[in-house]
Design a protein around this motif. Structure first.
Motif, PDB file in Angstrom:
ATOM      1  N   ILE A  84       0.834  -1.197   0.000  1.00 30.22           N
ATOM      2  CA  ILE A  84       0.000   0.000   0.000  1.00 30.22           C
ATOM      3  C   ILE A  84       0.871   1.249   0.000  1.00 30.22           C
ATOM      4  O   ILE A  84       0.789   2.061  -0.907  1.00 30.22           O
ATOM      5  CB  ILE A  84      -0.939   0.007   1.228  1.00 30.22           C
ATOM      6  CG1 ILE A  84      -1.891  -1.183   1.149  1.00 30.22           C
ATOM      7  CG2 ILE A  84      -1.716   1.305   1.312  1.00 30.22           C
ATOM      8  CD1 ILE A  84      -2.753  -1.363   2.367  1.00 30.22           C
ATOM      9  N   PHE A  85       1.719   1.387   1.014  1.00 34.72           N
ATOM     10  CA  PHE A  85       2.535   2.583   1.125  1.00 34.72           C
ATOM     11  C   PHE A  85       3.903   2.373   0.474  1.00 34.72           C
ATOM     12  O   PHE A  85       4.330   3.170  -0.336  1.00 34.72           O
ATOM     13  CB  PHE A  85       2.688   2.987   2.595  1.00 34.72           C
ATOM     14  CG  PHE A  85       1.363   3.232   3.254  1.00 34.72           C
ATOM     15  CD1 PHE A  85       0.575   4.307   2.882  1.00 34.72           C
ATOM     16  CD2 PHE A  85       0.887   2.379   4.224  1.00 34.72           C
ATOM     17  CE1 PHE A  85      -0.649   4.533   3.466  1.00 34.72           C
ATOM     18  CE2 PHE A  85      -0.339   2.590   4.827  1.00 34.72           C
ATOM     19  CZ  PHE A  85      -1.109   3.662   4.444  1.00 34.72           C
ATOM     20  N   LYS A  86       4.558   1.315   0.849  1.00 32.00           N
ATOM     21  CA  LYS A  86       5.853   0.977   0.249  1.00 32.00           C
ATOM     22  C   LYS A  86       5.587  -0.106  -0.808  1.00 32.00           C
ATOM     23  O   LYS A  86       5.428  -1.277  -0.496  1.00 32.00           O
ATOM     24  CB  LYS A  86       6.808   0.460   1.328  1.00 32.00           C
ATOM     25  CG  LYS A  86       8.188   0.193   0.811  1.00 32.00           C
ATOM     26  CD  LYS A  86       9.103  -0.285   1.922  1.00 32.00           C
ATOM     27  CE  LYS A  86      10.456  -0.630   1.350  1.00 32.00           C
ATOM     28  NZ  LYS A  86      11.321  -1.220   2.376  1.00 32.00           N
ATOM     29  N   LYS A  87       5.518   0.317  -2.040  1.00 29.71           N
ATOM     30  CA  LYS A  87       5.155  -0.599  -3.122  1.00 29.71           C
ATOM     31  C   LYS A  87       6.363  -1.418  -3.574  1.00 29.71           C
ATOM     32  O   LYS A  87       7.471  -0.916  -3.666  1.00 29.71           O
ATOM     33  CB  LYS A  87       4.559   0.171  -4.281  1.00 29.71           C
ATOM     34  CG  LYS A  87       3.244   0.816  -3.915  1.00 29.71           C
ATOM     35  CD  LYS A  87       2.573   1.428  -5.099  1.00 29.71           C
ATOM     36  CE  LYS A  87       1.259   2.084  -4.839  1.00 29.71           C
ATOM     37  NZ  LYS A  87       0.767   2.340  -3.570  1.00 29.71           N
ATOM     38  N   ILE A  88       6.099  -2.690  -3.862  1.00 33.39           N
ATOM     39  CA  ILE A  88       7.111  -3.610  -4.374  1.00 33.39           C
ATOM     40  C   ILE A  88       6.688  -3.993  -5.786  1.00 33.39           C
ATOM     41  O   ILE A  88       5.530  -4.349  -6.016  1.00 33.39           O
ATOM     42  CB  ILE A  88       7.208  -4.870  -3.491  1.00 33.39           C
ATOM     43  CG1 ILE A  88       7.578  -4.494  -2.065  1.00 33.39           C
ATOM     44  CG2 ILE A  88       8.189  -5.863  -4.076  1.00 33.39           C
ATOM     45  CD1 ILE A  88       7.405  -5.626  -1.079  1.00 33.39           C
ATOM     46  N   PHE A 131       6.567 -17.606  -4.011  1.00 33.08           N
ATOM     47  CA  PHE A 131       6.051 -16.238  -4.096  1.00 33.08           C
ATOM     48  C   PHE A 131       5.753 -15.644  -2.721  1.00 33.08           C
ATOM     49  O   PHE A 131       6.207 -14.535  -2.424  1.00 33.08           O
ATOM     50  CB  PHE A 131       4.827 -16.176  -5.016  1.00 33.08           C
ATOM     51  CG  PHE A 131       4.425 -14.780  -5.375  1.00 33.08           C
ATOM     52  CD1 PHE A 131       5.058 -14.110  -6.418  1.00 33.08           C
ATOM     53  CD2 PHE A 131       3.438 -14.114  -4.673  1.00 33.08           C
ATOM     54  CE1 PHE A 131       4.703 -12.806  -6.753  1.00 33.08           C
ATOM     55  CE2 PHE A 131       3.075 -12.815  -4.993  1.00 33.08           C
ATOM     56  CZ  PHE A 131       3.716 -12.171  -6.032  1.00 33.08           C
ATOM     57  N   PRO A 132       5.017 -16.354  -1.847  1.00 33.57           N
ATOM     58  CA  PRO A 132       4.798 -15.768  -0.515  1.00 33.57           C
ATOM     59  C   PRO A 132       6.097 -15.580   0.267  1.00 33.57           C
ATOM     60  O   PRO A 132       6.277 -14.548   0.928  1.00 33.57           O
ATOM     61  CB  PRO A 132       3.888 -16.787   0.185  1.00 33.57           C
ATOM     62  CG  PRO A 132       3.203 -17.490  -0.923  1.00 33.57           C
ATOM     63  CD  PRO A 132       4.203 -17.552  -2.040  1.00 33.57           C
ATOM     64  N   GLN A 133       7.020 -16.549   0.198  1.00 36.01           N
ATOM     65  CA  GLN A 133       8.271 -16.442   0.946  1.00 36.01           C
ATOM     66  C   GLN A 133       9.104 -15.249   0.492  1.00 36.01           C
ATOM     67  O   GLN A 133       9.644 -14.514   1.310  1.00 36.01           O
ATOM     68  CB  GLN A 133       9.102 -17.728   0.793  1.00 36.01           C
ATOM     69  CG  GLN A 133       8.531 -18.901   1.538  1.00 36.01           C
ATOM     70  CD  GLN A 133       9.261 -20.190   1.215  1.00 36.01           C
ATOM     71  OE1 GLN A 133      10.093 -20.256   0.309  1.00 36.01           O
ATOM     72  NE2 GLN A 133       8.941 -21.238   1.961  1.00 36.01           N
ATOM     73  N   LYS A 134       9.222 -15.064  -0.803  1.00 32.46           N
ATOM     74  CA  LYS A 134      10.089 -14.016  -1.347  1.00 32.46           C
ATOM     75  C   LYS A 134       9.429 -12.640  -1.380  1.00 32.46           C
ATOM     76  O   LYS A 134      10.112 -11.630  -1.307  1.00 32.46           O
ATOM     77  CB  LYS A 134      10.537 -14.381  -2.768  1.00 32.46           C
ATOM     78  CG  LYS A 134      11.265 -15.689  -2.893  1.00 32.46           C
ATOM     79  CD  LYS A 134      12.682 -15.549  -2.488  1.00 32.46           C
ATOM     80  CE  LYS A 134      13.395 -16.872  -2.739  1.00 32.46           C
ATOM     81  NZ  LYS A 134      14.723 -16.897  -2.245  1.00 32.46           N
ATOM     82  N   ALA A 135       8.092 -12.601  -1.528  1.00 26.02           N
ATOM     83  CA  ALA A 135       7.446 -11.313  -1.777  1.00 26.02           C
ATOM     84  C   ALA A 135       6.427 -10.871  -0.725  1.00 26.02           C
ATOM     85  O   ALA A 135       6.215  -9.677  -0.551  1.00 26.02           O
ATOM     86  CB  ALA A 135       6.759 -11.349  -3.137  1.00 26.02           C
ATOM     87  N   LEU A 136       5.791 -11.808  -0.040  1.00 27.34           N
ATOM     88  CA  LEU A 136       4.660 -11.435   0.815  1.00 27.34           C
ATOM     89  C   LEU A 136       4.961 -11.402   2.308  1.00 27.34           C
ATOM     90  O   LEU A 136       4.377 -10.599   3.035  1.00 27.34           O
ATOM     91  CB  LEU A 136       3.490 -12.393   0.570  1.00 27.34           C
ATOM     92  CG  LEU A 136       2.909 -12.393  -0.839  1.00 27.34           C
ATOM     93  CD1 LEU A 136       1.809 -13.432  -0.947  1.00 27.34           C
ATOM     94  CD2 LEU A 136       2.406 -11.025  -1.228  1.00 27.34           C
ATOM     95  N   LEU A 137       5.809 -12.293   2.765  1.00 28.12           N
ATOM     96  CA  LEU A 137       6.045 -12.407   4.213  1.00 28.12           C
ATOM     97  C   LEU A 137       6.932 -11.290   4.715  1.00 28.12           C
ATOM     98  O   LEU A 137       7.752 -10.781   3.968  1.00 28.12           O
ATOM     99  CB  LEU A 137       6.648 -13.779   4.526  1.00 28.12           C
ATOM    100  CG  LEU A 137       5.746 -14.961   4.207  1.00 28.12           C
ATOM    101  CD1 LEU A 137       6.436 -16.256   4.564  1.00 28.12           C
ATOM    102  CD2 LEU A 137       4.403 -14.860   4.898  1.00 28.12           C
ATOM    103  N   PRO A 138       6.818 -10.881   5.936  1.00 27.92           N
ATOM    104  CA  PRO A 138       5.966 -11.411   6.992  1.00 27.92           C
ATOM    105  C   PRO A 138       4.573 -10.782   7.050  1.00 27.92           C
ATOM    106  O   PRO A 138       3.641 -11.381   7.550  1.00 27.92           O
ATOM    107  CB  PRO A 138       6.739 -11.074   8.268  1.00 27.92           C
ATOM    108  CG  PRO A 138       7.457  -9.802   7.950  1.00 27.92           C
ATOM    109  CD  PRO A 138       7.779  -9.895   6.479  1.00 27.92           C
TER     110      PRO A 138
END
Length: 183
Positions: A84-88, A131-138
């Motif tokens: 949202i604020f810090k976009k990846i 994908f969750p490990q590299k981009a979404l977590l924690p």
């Protein structure tokens, strides 16, 4: 009819003709500009792909891109935007045999279908785990809140669309699984 009334009607007719001409020019310019714009419909969802001879229907990320405009569009890549604020921003590569190859030219009404298999033969190569490990977590909830798929074209125009609920739910479950394994 006297001469002054006749001249007044003639003047009003000239004004109406001028307004009509101006409206015709504006409309033709608008139509010409509109036909030169790329318009793409984009969807990113979770699907199960049924194939003949297979006992199970494997899960995939399905990205569907449709050219809704008159101008041909060359699709050069697909990516993701998270947060949202810090976009990846992430760029996605496709290697599945069911996927269209990129770059792909789409004429009016044509579509491209891109597939990412959730599970490969090897656990360490599963997209749904990596994908969750590299981009979404924690903090996966914040990143998934506005997750969008991005389609890039050869003219520098990009199209962003929120992922569908089916894919969002699959990524939430995968993120929860990754967090429970780490503990």
């Amino acid at each position: 009819m006297d001469e002054s009334t006749y001249k007044l009607l003639e003047l009003a007719g000239s004004w109406l003709a001028g307004v009509g001409t101006l409206a015709a020019v504006i409309t033709s310019l608008w139509l010409a500009r509109r036909s030169n714009i790329i318009k793409l419909g984009v969807r990113a969802s979770h699907v199960s792909l049924i194939t003949q001879g297979e006992k199970e229907a494997p899960d995939y990320v399905h990205i569907n891109i449709v050219n809704k405009g008159q101008r041909p569009a060359k699709i050069t890549g697909v990516g993701w935007r998270l947060g949202i604020f810090k976009k990846i921003h992430l760029f996605q590569l496709f290697g599945d045999m069911n996927s269209d190859k990129l770059p792909k030219m789409l004429n009016e009404g044509e579509e491209a279908n891109l597939f990412l298999k959730f599970h490969e033969n090897f656990d360490d190569e599963d997209w749904i785990k990596i994908f969750p490990q590299k981009a979404l977590l924690p903090n996966y909830n914040m990143k998934l809140k506005n997750m969008k798929v991005i389609v890039f074209t050869s003219v520098g125009q990009s199209f962003k669309k929120k992922i569908e609920k089916s894919l969002k739910n699959a990524l939430i479950e995968a993120s929860k699984d990754c967090l429970s394994i780490d503990k």
